[in-house]
Write a protein that holds these residues in place. Structure first.
Motif, PDB file in Angstrom:
ATOM      1  N   PRO A  57       3.852   1.216  -3.672  1.00 19.05           N
ATOM      2  CA  PRO A  57       2.732   1.085  -3.288  1.00 19.05           C
ATOM      3  C   PRO A  57       1.417   0.917  -3.875  1.00 19.05           C
ATOM      4  N   PHE A  58       1.097   1.396  -5.809  1.00 22.44           N
ATOM      5  CA  PHE A  58      -0.195   1.623  -6.491  1.00 22.44           C
ATOM      6  C   PHE A  58      -0.306   0.179  -6.470  1.00 22.44           C
ATOM      7  N   SER A  59       0.668  -0.857  -6.436  1.00 18.97           N
ATOM      8  CA  SER A  59       0.700  -2.223  -7.163  1.00 18.97           C
ATOM      9  C   SER A  59      -0.350  -2.228  -5.433  1.00 18.97           C
ATOM     10  N   ILE A  60       0.394  -2.011  -4.287  1.00 18.73           N
ATOM     11  CA  ILE A  60      -0.518  -2.541  -2.607  1.00 18.73           C
ATOM     12  C   ILE A  60      -1.151  -2.146  -3.251  1.00 18.73           C
ATOM     13  N   TYR A  61      -2.068  -1.301  -3.215  1.00 17.49           N
ATOM     14  CA  TYR A  61      -3.172  -0.520  -3.369  1.00 17.49           C
ATOM     15  C   TYR A  61      -4.457  -1.494  -4.152  1.00 17.49           C
ATOM     16  N   GLY A  62      -4.137  -1.534  -5.422  1.00 19.10           N
ATOM     17  CA  GLY A  62      -4.561  -2.371  -6.172  1.00 19.10           C
ATOM     18  C   GLY A  62      -5.379  -3.750  -5.526  1.00 19.10           C
ATOM     19  N   LEU A  63      -4.375  -4.154  -5.118  1.00 20.65           N
ATOM     20  CA  LEU A  63      -4.042  -6.116  -4.404  1.00 20.65           C
ATOM     21  C   LEU A  63      -5.774  -5.366  -3.367  1.00 20.65           C
ATOM     22  N   TRP A  64      -5.407  -4.820  -2.684  1.00 18.46           N
ATOM     23  CA  TRP A  64      -6.831  -4.474  -1.686  1.00 18.46           C
ATOM     24  C   TRP A  64      -7.700  -4.222  -2.534  1.00 18.46           C
ATOM     25  N   ILE A  65      -8.015  -3.628  -3.732  1.00 18.71           N
ATOM     26  CA  ILE A  65      -8.988  -3.282  -4.741  1.00 18.71           C
ATOM     27  C   ILE A  65      -9.352  -4.102  -5.167  1.00 18.71           C
ATOM     28  N   PHE A  71      -5.488 -11.056   2.730  1.00 21.87           N
ATOM     29  CA  PHE A  71      -4.649  -9.720   1.890  1.00 21.87           C
ATOM     30  C   PHE A  71      -3.485 -10.186   1.687  1.00 21.87           C
ATOM     31  N   LYS A  72      -3.258 -10.258   3.144  1.00 22.98           N
ATOM     32  CA  LYS A  72      -1.853 -10.980   4.062  1.00 22.98           C
ATOM     33  C   LYS A  72      -1.091 -12.160   3.298  1.00 22.98           C
ATOM     34  N   ASP A  73      -2.338 -12.721   2.740  1.00 22.70           N
ATOM     35  CA  ASP A  73      -1.486 -14.269   2.161  1.00 22.70           C
ATOM     36  C   ASP A  73      -0.815 -13.880   1.029  1.00 22.70           C
ATOM     37  N   TYR A  74      -0.663 -12.497   0.497  1.00 20.39           N
ATOM     38  CA  TYR A  74       0.104 -12.268  -0.555  1.00 20.39           C
ATOM     39  C   TYR A  74       1.650 -11.564  -0.654  1.00 20.39           C
ATOM     40  N   PHE A  75       1.706 -11.869   0.310  1.00 19.86           N
ATOM     41  CA  PHE A  75       2.669 -10.800   1.081  1.00 19.86           C
ATOM     42  C   PHE A  75       3.728 -12.634   1.952  1.00 19.86           C
ATOM     43  N   PRO A  76       4.850 -12.120   1.804  1.00 18.10           N
ATOM     44  CA  PRO A  76       5.551 -12.696   2.584  1.00 18.10           C
ATOM     45  C   PRO A  76       5.019 -13.005   3.871  1.00 18.10           C
ATOM     46  N   ASP A  77       6.361 -13.758   4.803  1.00 21.55           N
ATOM     47  CA  ASP A  77       4.903 -13.477   6.357  1.00 21.55           C
ATOM     48  C   ASP A  77       6.429 -12.656   7.320  1.00 21.55           C
ATOM     49  N   PHE A  78       7.149 -12.163   6.744  1.00 19.37           N
ATOM     50  CA  PHE A  78       7.688 -11.013   7.634  1.00 19.37           C
ATOM     51  C   PHE A  78       6.982  -9.529   7.088  1.00 19.37           C
ATOM     52  N   LEU A  79       6.339  -9.178   6.070  1.00 20.86           N
ATOM     53  CA  LEU A  79       4.869  -8.618   5.896  1.00 20.86           C
ATOM     54  C   LEU A  79       3.257  -8.761   6.269  1.00 20.86           C
ATOM     55  N   SER A 138       3.027  -2.941   8.231  1.00 23.14           N
ATOM     56  CA  SER A 138       4.285  -3.472   7.362  1.00 23.14           C
ATOM     57  C   SER A 138       3.789  -3.478   6.060  1.00 23.14           C
ATOM     58  N   THR A 139       3.307  -3.339   5.457  1.00 27.94           N
ATOM     59  CA  THR A 139       2.965  -3.002   4.089  1.00 27.94           C
ATOM     60  C   THR A 139       2.256  -1.759   3.807  1.00 27.94           C
ATOM     61  N   THR A 140       2.330  -0.922   5.076  1.00 25.97           N
ATOM     62  CA  THR A 140       1.814   0.643   4.968  1.00 25.97           C
ATOM     63  C   THR A 140       3.094   1.084   4.932  1.00 25.97           C
ATOM     64  N   LEU A 141       3.923   1.043   5.791  1.00 29.59           N
ATOM     65  CA  LEU A 141       5.277   1.474   6.024  1.00 29.59           C
ATOM     66  C   LEU A 141       6.307   0.865   4.931  1.00 29.59           C
ATOM     67  N   LEU A 146       1.056   8.990  -0.738  1.00 29.68           N
ATOM     68  CA  LEU A 146       1.787   9.013   0.894  1.00 29.68           C
ATOM     69  C   LEU A 146       1.267   9.734   2.427  1.00 29.68           C
ATOM     70  N   LEU A 147      -0.071  10.872   1.974  1.00 28.91           N
ATOM     71  CA  LEU A 147      -0.742  11.365   2.607  1.00 28.91           C
ATOM     72  C   LEU A 147      -2.090  10.188   2.847  1.00 28.91           C
ATOM     73  N   LEU A 148      -2.093   9.712   1.851  1.00 32.51           N
ATOM     74  CA  LEU A 148      -3.369   8.603   2.178  1.00 32.51           C
ATOM     75  C   LEU A 148      -2.875   7.395   3.192  1.00 32.51           C
ATOM     76  N   ASN A 149      -1.432   6.884   2.869  1.00 32.33           N
ATOM     77  CA  ASN A 149      -1.067   5.929   3.993  1.00 32.33           C
ATOM     78  C   ASN A 149      -0.902   6.322   5.377  1.00 32.33           C
ATOM     79  N   LEU A 150      -0.621   8.058   5.479  1.00 30.78           N
ATOM     80  CA  LEU A 150      -0.077   8.485   6.349  1.00 30.78           C
ATOM     81  C   LEU A 150      -1.664   8.878   7.376  1.00 30.78           C
TER      82      LEU A 150
END
Length: 110
Positions: free
Chosen positions: A23-31, A47-55, A60-63, A102-106
């Motif tokens: 999760p930290f790497s996902i938020y780091g990528l967003w920053i 941001f979505k280009d960094y992930f595979p199609d199913f994400l 998807s990335t939040t879950l 987790l609270l931030l994501n929710l």
């Protein structure tokens, strides 16, 4: 739950730390991506280009981040009763960081 020996406790602590890194790497990528696009739509596309199609779904990335935060909390909670002070401190840091993330994501889903 039965008491874990020191080796099992350390393994669960490390698994919790590894689970927290996702999760930290996902938020780091967003920053990182915030500075690349000029509009919000461009930033999301980059941001979505960094992930595979199913994400590439809306949540998807939040879950995925929520799942790994919960997994990290579980692993950390299982090994929180470690007798060594360093590992106990590390478990507390993992537990607090995972809970806050987790609270931030929710809250971001509202």
């Amino acid at each position: 739950m039965k008491n874990l020996n020191q080796t099992q406790s350390k393994i669960f602590t490390l698994l919790g730390l590894i689970s927290l890194l996702i999760p930290f790497s996902i938020y780091g990528l967003w920053i990182y991506v915030i500075d690349l696009g000029t509009t919000q739509k461009e930033r999301v596309a980059i941001f979505k280009d960094y992930f595979p199609d199913f994400l590439n779904g809306r949540w998807s990335t939040t879950l995925l981040s929520i799942f790994f935060c919960a997994l990290s909390i579980t692993f950390s909670f299982m090994s929180i009763k470690s007798s060594e002070k360093l590992w106990k401190i590390l478990n507390n840091i993992i537990l607090i960081s995972s809970s806050l993330l987790l609270l931030l994501n929710l809250l971001s889903m509202m």
